[in-house]
Structures are given as structure tokens and as C-alpha cells.
Write an enzyme that holds these catalytic residues in place. Structure first.
Site, mmCIF file in Angstrom:
data_model
loop_
_atom_site.group_PDB
_atom_site.id
_atom_site.type_symbol
_atom_site.label_atom_id
_atom_site.label_comp_id
_atom_site.label_asym_id
_atom_site.label_seq_id
_atom_site.Cartn_x
_atom_site.Cartn_y
_atom_site.Cartn_z
ATOM 1 N N ASP A 65 0.834 -1.204 0.000
ATOM 2 C CA ASP A 65 0.000 0.000 0.000
ATOM 3 C C ASP A 65 0.868 1.251 0.000
ATOM 4 O O ASP A 65 1.974 1.223 0.520
ATOM 5 C CB ASP A 65 -0.787 0.083 1.319
ATOM 6 C CG ASP A 65 -2.108 -0.636 1.243
ATOM 7 O OD1 ASP A 65 -2.593 -0.859 0.134
ATOM 8 O OD2 ASP A 65 -2.634 -0.966 2.309
ATOM 9 N N TYR B 227 1.957 4.772 1.667
ATOM 10 C CA TYR B 227 1.925 5.298 3.038
ATOM 11 C C TYR B 227 0.665 6.144 3.197
ATOM 12 O O TYR B 227 0.230 6.816 2.267
ATOM 13 C CB TYR B 227 3.155 6.156 3.308
ATOM 14 C CG TYR B 227 4.462 5.395 3.261
ATOM 15 C CD1 TYR B 227 4.729 4.372 4.163
ATOM 16 C CD2 TYR B 227 5.437 5.707 2.311
ATOM 17 C CE1 TYR B 227 5.927 3.684 4.131
ATOM 18 C CE2 TYR B 227 6.640 5.018 2.269
ATOM 19 C CZ TYR B 227 6.874 4.006 3.179
ATOM 20 O OH TYR B 227 8.060 3.316 3.138
ATOM 21 N N PHE C 39 7.906 2.020 -0.789
ATOM 22 C CA PHE C 39 8.979 2.187 0.202
ATOM 23 C C PHE C 39 9.579 3.593 0.225
ATOM 24 O O PHE C 39 10.381 3.914 1.094
ATOM 25 C CB PHE C 39 10.110 1.158 0.006
ATOM 26 C CG PHE C 39 9.700 -0.255 0.293
ATOM 27 C CD1 PHE C 39 9.520 -0.688 1.599
ATOM 28 C CD2 PHE C 39 9.481 -1.158 -0.744
ATOM 29 C CE1 PHE C 39 9.130 -1.998 1.872
ATOM 30 C CE2 PHE C 39 9.087 -2.461 -0.481
ATOM 31 C CZ PHE C 39 8.918 -2.888 0.829
ATOM 32 N N HIS D 145 10.180 -9.723 4.945
ATOM 33 C CA HIS D 145 9.961 -8.292 4.717
ATOM 34 C C HIS D 145 10.975 -7.473 5.532
ATOM 35 O O HIS D 145 11.403 -7.906 6.604
ATOM 36 C CB HIS D 145 8.531 -7.936 5.148
ATOM 37 C CG HIS D 145 8.059 -6.623 4.659
ATOM 38 N ND1 HIS D 145 8.307 -5.439 5.331
ATOM 39 C CD2 HIS D 145 7.335 -6.294 3.560
ATOM 40 C CE1 HIS D 145 7.764 -4.437 4.655
ATOM 41 N NE2 HIS D 145 7.166 -4.919 3.582
#
Length: 220
Positions: free
Chosen positions: A65, A67, A78, A187
Site C-alpha cells: 500500500d 503510506y 517504500f 519483509h
């Protein structure tokens, strides 16, 4: 439907624009932007593709998603705008690059410099409501971004796919691993980075693969 996206992507995804799911998704997104606070800014929804054309992609990194807090999302997974505090997952990505390649840790979380070199920073969902993580999941974005992965897999060769965490790893089934390098690990979030993200050497492995195939490596 006339979609404002970089021209090579417009051609590569031509089959998607008039499909019922995409028409419905477009209506949903327009309604959301007109009535609520949505991230990223509307002009940045397709930033990952606008900055990194279809035929220039070398590496694909898949996030979930955008932020969902003010000033962060700008269309690249990211990544955050200059001057915004670097998010914890990106801090850990920078740490792994430092340990893997000996590079200094940047002071900015803006990854446009990667995108301009051919790193497609693709979130599975391209919009989100303010303060509501995952609020636009299941509206059609995943179908669209899966199509992006499939087009790259089928029409390009010798790409590197970096799949971090179970969600990204689930996309492996969309990729022809006889034509591309797929690297997986936990992750980079603080909850899981110590379970195998640190020490995965994905950045050196990606560059080694690119060089072996006559492709200019990424300056991480």
C-alpha cells in the site's frame, strides 16, 4: 479510456483500460479523491511507471500500500518525499545495502534515483485513504498491478524481481522464472527484518545478474 500514464506503459497495458474492473476502479478512485483525503496526490498515482518506462525496467520491487500519513506517499513503494522521516522498513533496506555493498546510508528516503535507473517500485494497491491503511484494497488495483507484473514477465527478459514478505512472494506465480531472476526473503519491516531480510544480499545478487546479462547494474 484515456489514462494519463507514460506512453510505453499505455501501450503495454492497452488491453486493461476498457475492462469492466478498470472502469469501475476509475470511478471509485475519482469519487474518493473528490470526497476524502487520498494519497498519493492524484498526479502521482502512476509515478512508478511514469518515472520508469516499460522498456527501461531492470528490477521490480513489490510493496503493498502507499503510506497513509501526510506528505509521505508519492507513488513509489517504500519511498517518501525529501525531508520526510525515513520509514522503518526503508531504514532497514538502507542497512542491508550498506552491509551488502558497503555503500553509505542516504539521508533522504526519496527513491526516485532508483526509479530513474530502471527500478520499478510498484505497490499492489496504488491509492489509500488518509490514516486508513489498506483502505483501497479489493477495489481492483491488485488486478491492474498483477497485469503489470505479467506483462513484464511475458514481454521482457532478464529482469530481477525482489519479493519481500509473504504478500510479495505470493506474486511469484505471475513470473516466468525461466526468463527472470526472482529473489525472496522476509519483509524489511522491524517485525521481520531479523528473520532473514538482513543478510539476504539481494542488492549484490541483482547487480551480478544484470551484469551477467549485459545490463548496466543499479547504483543503489
Amino acid at each position: 479510456m484515456d489514462v494519463r500514464i507514460e506512453e510505453s506503459w499505455k501501450r503495454a497495458l492497452a488491453d486493461e483500460w476498457d475492462k469492466p474492473y478498470f472502469v469501475k476502479l476509475t470511478q471509485f478512485v475519482r469519487q474518493q479523491y473528490s470526497t476524502r483525503t487520498i494519497y498519493p496526490p492524484a498526479g502521482k498515482i502512476f509515478a512508478a511507471m511514469d518515472i520508469c518506462p516499460f522498456d527501461k525496467v531492470k528490477v521490480v520491487i513489490i510493496g503493498q500500500d502507499p503510506y497513509h500519513e501526510p506528505g509521505q506517499a508519492h507513488g513509489l513503494c517504500f519511498s517518501v518525499n525529501d525531508g520526510v522521516q525515513i520509514p522503518p522498513s526503508l531504514v532497514n533496506i538502507y542497512k542491508e545495502i550498506h552491509d551488502d555493498l558497503g555503500l553509505p546510508i542516504p539521508t533522504s528516503g526519496n527513491l526516485e534515483r532508483w526509479a530513474r535507473q530502471g527500478v520499478l517500485l510498484l505497490n499492489a494497491t496504488l491509492t489509500v485513504e488518509a490514516h486508513r491503511a489498506a483502505s483501497h484494497r479489493g477495489q481492483g488495483w491488485e488486478t491492474f498491478t498483477d497485469a503489470i507484473i505479467q506483462r513484464l514477465s511475458g514481454f521482457r527478459n532478464n529482469l530481477v524481481f525482489l519479493l519481500w514478505g509473504s504478500f510479495a512472494i505470493s506474486k511469484r506465480q505471475l513470473i516466468d522464472q525461466s526468463r527472470h531472476l526472482v529473489l525472496t526473503s522476509p519483509h524489511p519491516s522491524p517485525l521481520s527484518a531479523y528473520r532473514g531480510f538482513f543478510g539476504n544480499h539481494h542488492f549484490s545478487q541483482a547487480n551480478e545478474y544484470l551484469v551477467r546479462n549485459g545490463i548496466t547494474p543499479i547504483q543503489w
